[in-house]
Write an enzyme that holds these catalytic residues in place. Structure first.
Site, short mmCIF file in Angstrom:
data_model
loop_
_atom_site.label_atom_id
_atom_site.label_comp_id
_atom_site.label_asym_id
_atom_site.label_seq_id
_atom_site.Cartn_x
_atom_site.Cartn_y
_atom_site.Cartn_z
N TRP A 364 38.63 29.19 45.05
CA TRP A 364 38.11 27.84 44.80
C TRP A 364 38.97 27.13 43.73
O TRP A 364 38.48 26.46 42.84
CB TRP A 364 36.64 27.92 44.36
CG TRP A 364 35.78 28.48 45.45
CD1 TRP A 364 35.37 27.85 46.59
CD2 TRP A 364 35.24 29.81 45.52
NE1 TRP A 364 34.61 28.70 47.36
CE2 TRP A 364 34.50 29.91 46.74
CE3 TRP A 364 35.29 30.92 44.69
CZ2 TRP A 364 33.84 31.07 47.12
CZ3 TRP A 364 34.64 32.08 45.08
CH2 TRP A 364 33.93 32.15 46.27
N GLU A 506 30.34 49.20 40.78
CA GLU A 506 30.66 49.60 42.14
C GLU A 506 31.74 48.68 42.68
O GLU A 506 32.35 47.92 41.92
CB GLU A 506 29.40 49.59 43.03
CG GLU A 506 28.37 48.52 42.70
CD GLU A 506 28.78 47.10 43.01
OE1 GLU A 506 28.53 46.63 44.14
OE2 GLU A 506 29.34 46.43 42.11
N GLU A 509 31.94 45.07 41.70
CA GLU A 509 32.21 44.79 40.28
C GLU A 509 31.05 44.10 39.57
O GLU A 509 31.25 43.36 38.61
CB GLU A 509 33.48 43.95 40.14
CG GLU A 509 34.68 44.56 40.84
CD GLU A 509 35.97 43.83 40.58
OE1 GLU A 509 36.79 44.35 39.84
OE2 GLU A 509 36.14 42.73 41.12
#
Length: 1003
Positions: A364, A506, A509
């Site tokens: 973005w 995990e 993040e």
């Protein structure tokens, strides 16, 4: 647009009083006003193309004295039809935000990226239309037909320059094009100084980095200004006339833009070249631009492509040994496969050879501040890194994965890591390509995957036993020790105790706790380290410990991570499924997990995530494991509310097939807003994570293994084609016109006003995403091999992934004098039948036993001996002297056989002998051993050539021989050579001379 009326003389005088004489007089030169200009941002992240020159290594580095000559360290991207973020130096150091045309004519003023429709394709292709280099043709057309801009975009392989040929066609009179470039020198949009001459546009930040734009078409006017204040866009937007001609935009620097006016066109076409040179001085940047212009379009493009004796992208593709065989398992005749190969290679830094980044974009980016330096996805994550290295290895690139593996040493935490006073061995979460600190939370899968990659390279023969031993001692053992034991982490503000398999983060993040996908990698990494320790590094104590810890973690998978009291219970959902993550050891307590990306904390049992499929991919669980199949019911439930739903289906123009796609997990907020479709901003509550295409690849891998299990271990061509036509074709449809695969696609949920995406179109998150391209490549390779490319036999063998064959025990081990009573796994080659072929010596007491758990707690010998193994029985002696013996064991009846290679053993057979003939024995005749009625067996070691293969020969003279035309596991008389698809190693091959069924099992 309607131009503003000319400003009266009186108004000019008033402005002179307001802004001062320097600004008023600067229209004829001098310095621009409006420092520092508008706040800077990055560019649109949905790239239509990326590119850089292909260079060859010299001693695992990029060197100007190497085989491809001077190294070009320039990367570009294309979005919205224009050149966007362009890097020089390191791949994460952007120097340009965007480079485009402004166009004026009678009654209009256009900005190229906004006011034209864009098409993109490749400049250099083979006869089938497959791209042969990352050189692009972009055609931007005014919707009213007044003009067309065709651009050919690539870099100069021997210089630090970006090359763009322009064919500008005016279909009306009084059409004037202008070049507008917005530098972001030294990877920021602030602090830049711009300056112009009559034939160049230049910028710098400090005295460390410079750019110069030059053209073969003479400029009419040039100007430097501050964006939104005194730049060329603001000037032309006022009245369509270039009134300002500022020599420089300085005053301490800011967000600058540079403009050059080109000749006015009247119903005519002009062709010219635009080159941007970069350097550490103005002289170097100018020399790069001038040199490329002097060599000219054809010479530079030919070098970039690799035409003739020049080394370029065509040479890289030609060196990918596995590429031709993979084309039949694509749905587009290899177009996306070729593009993916080049994109993945292009995402490697050249100052730090082997550093593979996640994407050449900032998610973005057009609403993300560029006032300070940022890497975005132009950075190293060991997880994404592993996916790319494995995909390149799948293609047959044997150099880049090796160089990349060795690079990982730079991002491992050790005693010399700045600000570290805690545990070592783990790998940094995210870094710039130079390995400096950026994000530094512990993700255990990112510590496992470097070990997994090293093991794969060792198995492929790219690392010798001595080489992998060195890397084991310096890099892999410290990582395995951390995976097995954890430790106290203390790096800057990260002060935490890590107790595997509980991870600090995990793979998304965002959460800590017990994750199925992370745990799958941890188990696999430990077993890979154990295999290296046991079979190369002479470290048996460590090997035993890593296996013990892997087994411990494997035993907790369902206990810690599978809920039996889930909240999804409507329809076919029964409330039994793997969780995304749980923060404690109880998956049934309904505790909340953290909120993120604007979403609130939520009951762990609400959140589905298909990450448990990694358990199958690596071999921790069988594809037909009941808990895995049970979890898929909830994952695929399309009646769930959109916030929790994962699966969506997409159709594409000209194709009525509904292709599947999945989100990362329920309650994901990492995506566009639902109220207007605008960009993700970090903390808004009304934004939503969209569908990620690479999950279609992950699901395709699972469905391949499930189909094999249901078919007894082998698939026919029709079954493989059916998988291709769903999962491979889906990924190909997700690619944009430039064959770039995105991170996320629009799923149709919420208002779509901001971008007006079509459903299934890549969003502004990040395109191309390396992970998506890597998953596509690996899926094509897996279908080609009929075996998941990044699966691990050492894991499958230990935990019962046996290709759909029935067995009483998950594993049987051979233990005896040949392996000094260690544990060597036997291979399950038929229901309940385990086989191994060890070499016994000439000692007078050669013997063996069969062990089930690897710890003597359940073992079999023979007290008589009578060919029926007895639990806890005596050692089984070898009575026929030294040699290779094929030993079989039926774990249901306990019957066993011991057949010396070359003997018949009294079994029935159709032929007196069957011979193995293939690449390992240079197609000579090696007798197979009759080990059971009509069943012949041999152990063969295959090498690392691209086309290892074999056939069965009955008479030893080719008069009666068998290959396989499908291949389908049923031998055909005079059939095609049978290919080895799992790489180098030792294989047990069996052949039933009655049914013609054969097996090829890697040991």
């Amino acid at each position: 647009m309607n131009y503003k009326k000319l400003i009266t003389v009186g108004l000019i005088l008033c402005l002179f009083c307001l802004i001062g004489p320097a600004h008023a007089l600067a229209t004829g030169g001098g310095g621009a006003f409006g420092v520092p200009g508008a706040a800077s941002t990055w560019s649109y992240a949905g790239k239509q193309g990326v590119g850089t020159a292909y260079e060859q290594y010299q001693d695992k580095l990029y060197s100007d004295t190497g085989p491809s000559g001077p190294i070009s360290k320039v990367w570009f991207s294309i979005a919205q039809g224009i050149v966007t973020e362009t890097a020089f130096g390191q791949i994460n150091e952007a120097q340009i935000k965007d480079l485009q045309f402004l166009v004026t004519g009678d009654g209009f003023f256009d900005e190229e990226k906004v006011n034209t429709t864009s098409q993109i394709d490749y400049l250099y292709t083979d006869s089938a239309g497959r791209p042969l280099s990352l050189a692009y043709r972009v055609i931007n057309t005014d919707p009213d037909g007044k003009y067309q801009i065709e651009k050919h975009i690539f870099t100069d392989p021997d210089r630090q320059s970006l090359f763009m040929r322009v064919i500008f066609t005016a279909n009306d009179t009084n059409i004037t094009p202008y070049i507008l470039v917005n530098p972001h020198m030294n990877n920021t949009g602030s602090g830049d100084v711009g300056f112009v001459s009559e034939d160049s546009l230049s910028a710098r930040e400090g005295d460390s980095v410079y750019m110069t734009l030059k053209s073969s078409q003479p400029f009419g006017e040039t100007s430097a200004g501050f964006v939104g204040q005194s730049d060329g866009y603001t000037d032309l937007d006022d009245n369509g006339v270039m009134d300002w001609n500022f020599d420089s935009a300085d005053d301490g620097g800011g967000n600058v833009a540079l403009t050059a006016q080109l000749p006015t066109l009247n119903n005519e076409s002009v062709t010219f070249d635009v080159v941007v040179g970069f350097g550490d001085s103005l002289e170097a940047a100018t020399a790069a631009a001038d040199g490329s212009l002097s060599d000219g379009y054809t010479a530079v493009l030919n070098k970039y492509n690799g035409v003739g004796s020049d080394i370029g992208w065509e040479d890289y593709l030609a060196g990918l040994s596995n590429l031709p065989a993979m084309i039949p398992q694509t749905g587009d005749d290899g177009h996306l496969l070729y593009a993916s190969a080049m994109v993945l290679k292009a995402l490697e830094d050249k100052e730090n050879a082997g550093a593979l980044i996640a994407s050449l974009s900032i998610p973005w980016g057009d609403t993300i501040s560029a006032d300070a330096s940022a890497t975005g996805y132009r950075a190293v994550w060991p997880r994404d890194f592993y996916q790319v290295a494995m995909a390149l290895l799948a293609l047959g690139d044997t150099q880049t994965p090796l160089v990349s593996f060795e690079y990982l040493d730079h991002v491992q935490v050790d005693a010399n890591t700045p600000n570290n006073s805690g545990a070592t061995g783990w790998f940094l979460q995210k870094t710039p390509v130079d390995g400096t600190l950026e994000w530094y939370r512990v993700q255990l899968d990112q510590t496992a995957m470097p070990i997994m990659l090293g093991w794969k390279l060792w198995q492929a023969g790219l690392l010798s036993d001595s080489e992998i031993t060195v890397w084991y001692n310096t890099m892999l053992k410290p990582a395995a020790e951390f995976l097995a034991n954890g430790g106290q982490v203390h790096l800057l503000d990260n002060n935490d105790t890590i107790t595997p398999p509980r991870t600090q983060q995990e793979r998304w993040e965002e959460q800590f706790g017990y994750s199925p996908s992370t745990t799958a990698a941890v188990i696999t990494g430990l077993l890979a380290a154990a295999d290296i320790a046991e079979n190369a590094a002479a470290d048996p104590g460590a090997a035993a410990w890593y296996k013990t810890k892997a087994d411990e973690f494997e035993s907790t998978v369902e206990t810690y991570m599978f809920t039996t009291t889930g909240t999804h219970v409507s329809g076919n959902d029964n409330g039994q499924y793997f969780l995304r993550i749980t923060q404690n050891e109880d998956p049934n307590d309904g505790a909340n997990i953290n909120g993120s990306n604007g979403k609130p904390a939520i009951n762990e049992k609400e959140v589905l995530d298909a990450g448990f499929l990694e358990l199958v991919r690596y071999g921790v669980r069988r594809p037909d494991d009941p808990d895995v199949l049970d979890s898929l019911v909830e994952v695929d439930d399309e009646t769930l509310p959109d916030n929790l739903r994962l699966k969506y289906e997409f159709t594409f123009p000209g194709d009525s097939t509904a292709y599947p796609g999945w989100r990362r997990y329920g309650n994901d907020g990492y995506g566009e807003r639902t109220d207007d479709g605008s960009n993700y901003i970090g903390s808004a509550g009304d934004q939503r994570g969209r569908v990620w295409p690479f999950f279609t690849g992950e699901r395709g891998h699972f469905e391949l293994e499930l189909a094999k299990a249901n078919a007894g271990g082998a698939l026919d061509a029709a079954s493989v084609a059916a998988l291709r036509d769903v999962y491979v074709r889906a990924l190909e449809n997700y690619a944009n016109e430039g064959l770039m695969l995105p991170e996320q696609v629009w799923d149709g949920v919420g208002v779509n006003a901001a971008h007006n995406y079509t459903t299934g179109e890549g969003t502004n998150s990040a395109t191309p995403l390396a992970w998506t391209h890597a998953e596509y490549v690996k899926l094509v390779k897996s279908l080609t091999d009929q075996n998941t490319w990044d699966s691990y036999a050492i894991v499958r063998d230990r935990y019962g992934e046996t290709g759909g064959l029935a067995s009483t025990y998950p594993q049987v081990y051979f233990r005896g004098t040949p392996n000094t009573w260690g544990t060597t796994p036997m291979t399950l080659t038929a229901d309940y039948t385990w086989v191994i072929t060890p070499t016994f010596g000439s000692a007078g007491n050669e013997r063996f036993k069969l062990d089930i758990n690897g710890d003597w707690s359940l073992n079999f010998g023979d007290n008589q001996p009578d060919g029926i193994a007895d639990q806890g029985g005596a050692d089984i002696p070898i009575t026929e002297g030294a040699g290779d013996y094929t030993i079989t064991f039926n774990d249901q009846t306990n019957a066993y056989t011991v057949i010396k290679q070359g003997g018949g053993g009294g079994f029935a057979s159709m032929y007196p002998q069957v011979y193995f003939r293939g690449t390992p024995n240079t197609w000579e005749t090696t007798p197979m051993t009759l080990v059971a009625d009509n069943t012949w067996s041999i152990n063969v070691t295959f090498g690392n050539t691209p086309s290892e293969r074999f056939k069965f020969d009955i008479n030893g003279d080719w008069t009666l021989n068998f290959g396989d035309n499908q291949p389908d596991g049923i031998a055909d008389q005079t059939g095609n050579d049978i290919l080895i698809t799992e790489g180098p190693g030792n294989y047990t091959i069996t052949f039933n001379d009655q049914s013609k069924v054969y097996t090829v099992v890697k040991n």
